[in-house]
Enzyme design. Structure first.
Site, PDB file in Angstrom:
ATOM      1  N   ASP A 181       7.744  45.999  81.047  1.00  0.00           N
ATOM      2  CA  ASP A 181       6.752  46.697  81.448  1.00  0.00           C
ATOM      3  C   ASP A 181       6.409  48.165  80.570  1.00  0.00           C
ATOM      4  O   ASP A 181       5.299  48.483  80.486  1.00  0.00           O
ATOM      5  CB  ASP A 181       7.096  47.449  83.102  1.00  0.00           C
ATOM      6  CG  ASP A 181       7.762  46.167  83.931  1.00  0.00           C
ATOM      7  OD1 ASP A 181       6.853  45.425  84.346  1.00  0.00           O
ATOM      8  OD2 ASP A 181       8.853  45.961  83.806  1.00  0.00           O
ATOM      9  N   HIS A 222      10.966  46.474  89.119  1.00  0.00           N
ATOM     10  CA  HIS A 222       9.995  45.397  88.330  1.00  0.00           C
ATOM     11  C   HIS A 222       9.208  44.666  89.243  1.00  0.00           C
ATOM     12  O   HIS A 222       9.928  43.460  89.655  1.00  0.00           O
ATOM     13  CB  HIS A 222      11.091  44.642  87.423  1.00  0.00           C
ATOM     14  CG  HIS A 222      10.308  43.649  86.528  1.00  0.00           C
ATOM     15  ND1 HIS A 222       9.468  43.907  85.522  1.00  0.00           N
ATOM     16  CD2 HIS A 222      10.437  42.297  86.705  1.00  0.00           C
ATOM     17  CE1 HIS A 222       8.932  42.781  85.075  1.00  0.00           C
ATOM     18  NE2 HIS A 222       9.400  41.735  85.603  1.00  0.00           N
TER      19      HIS A 222
HETATM   20  C1  LMR Z   1       7.103  39.249  84.094  1.00  0.00           C
HETATM   21  O1  LMR Z   1       7.117  40.451  84.280  1.00  0.00           O
HETATM   22  O2  LMR Z   1       6.599  38.520  83.107  1.00  0.00           O
HETATM   23  C2  LMR Z   1       8.197  38.553  84.860  1.00  0.00           C
HETATM   24  O3  LMR Z   1       9.086  39.160  85.614  1.00  0.00           O
HETATM   25  C3  LMR Z   1       6.966  37.656  85.784  1.00  0.00           C
HETATM   26  C4  LMR Z   1       7.735  36.541  86.722  1.00  0.00           C
HETATM   27  O4  LMR Z   1       7.420  36.761  87.761  1.00  0.00           O
HETATM   28  O5  LMR Z   1       8.753  35.764  86.377  1.00  0.00           O
END
Ligand code: LMR
Length: 336
Positions: free
Chosen positions: A162, A190
């Site tokens: 992120d 997250h």
């Molecule tokens: C991401 O942020 O790309 C992953 O955590 C998304 C997911 O749900 O696999």
């Protein structure tokens, strides 16, 4: 650099998956622990994936990576975690259609309970653990709750993806290289509530150092579109690829572990999901993404950043979600 030994022992769980396929090559190339650091890599996955891991080992051999001291594949947690310096827990139960959050947590609690216990019993006491599998923050909490002999500060979860997404968005909007964007950070879980924050960030321009806001000159974009783009980026990747992010996740894992092992440049903030000590009035004990700096293998939450009302509300929202997840996890753990 922290006290690295001749060879560092790294385990990657879920190693046969898409992230593993990219991540393992970052490790053996020296991107994670430095180009002089030998590595022993343990590939952990469930038994049906052993053939696939054999193939990965053949490819690592064929890649002629001089830093590799040994690579093994196993489905046995005891073998996987014995004497480990770094544990990267990528494998988990993905959310399936129609699955409630509590079902996802229950499925993952079983996995992270076993891995937390194995880390507790077999890894070095100085082990550094990074949880990637979602719900990453709460899976990290479950692992540490099952590892009473390991300091909780040794457990973390991945929010660097992120963080990197936020940095890339700012660089693109400002028309600069990502290397010129600094101290843009992310707070919290997250999940869709993660909060990317640019207020302490700056951009290096030929004319000197400028705040992000003064370069972008669009507060509306910074408070709205930017935030939601970062929050929904994982979903956007899934919608486009029909698969979760993989190479960008592996890059973020590499950044997270490299900085934890080798340190951050003077004055540079990075984001890590770490055990809350109550900083910024985040409830103690949840795994929360904070801005940190790292020296000699030890991270410190950046103290004393001014928090305005918008940020306070966003931090409280994402913290509330994490407290709910943690309470759910505690209940699930008490059931068995
Ligand atoms: C991401 O942020 O790309 C992953 O955590 C998304 C997911 O749900 O696999």
């Amino acid at each position: 650099m922290s006290n690295q030994s001749d060879v560092v022992n790294v385990v990657v769980s879920g190693a046969a998956g898409q992230i593993g396929y990219s991540l393992v090559f970052n490790i053996v190339r020296g991107d994670m622990f430095g180009i002089d650091q030998k590595v022993r890599v343990v590939l952990l996955d469930i038994a049906p994936m052993m053939d696939s891991l054999k193939g990965l080992i053949l490819e690592i051999e064929d890649g002629c990576f001089p830093l590799v001291s040994e690579v093994i594949a196993t489905s046995d947690p005891k073998e996987a975690f014995t004497n480990i310096d770094y544990a990267i827990l990528v494998g988990g139960m993905p959310r399936k259609e129609g699955m409630e959050r509590v079902d996802l947590l229950r499925a993952n609690a079983a996995i992270f309970k076993v891995q937390g216990k194995a880390i507790n019993d077999y890894a070095k006491k100085t082990v550094k653990v990074l949880v990637v599998a979602n719900p990453a923050n709460t899976n990290a909490f479950i692992a540490l709750a099952n590892a009473p002999n390991i300091p909780p500060e040794n457990f973390s979860c991945l929010t660097r993806l992120d963080h990197n997404r936020a940095k890339a968005q700012i660089a693109a909007k400002a028309g600069v290289s990502v290397k010129d964007v600094h101290n843009v950070i992310v707070w919290g879980n997250h999940s869709l509530t993660i909060y990317p924050d640019t207020r302490y960030g700056y951009i290096n321009l030929p004319s000197g150092k400028s705040t992000v806001a003064s370069v972008i000159k669009n507060d509306q974009w910074l408070t709205n579109d930017f935030v939601s783009t970062v929050q929904k980026r994982g979903a956007a990747v899934i919608a486009a690829r029909k698969l979760s992010s993989a190479a960008s996740a592996a890059k973020a894992i590499t950044d997270h572990m490299r900085d934890w092992a080798l340190g951050t440049p003077e004055g540079e903030y990075v984001s890590m999901g770490v055990y809350s000590d109550g900083s910024y009035n985040v409830p103690a004990g949840v795994i929360f993404s904070f801005p940190v700096t790292i020296k000699n293998g030890v991270y410190s939450i950046v103290p004393g950043l001014p928090i305005d009302q918008i940020t306070r509300d966003r931090i409280d929202l994402t913290a509330k979600e994490l407290v709910e997840e943690k309470d759910m996890a505690v209940k699930i753990l008490a059931e068995n």
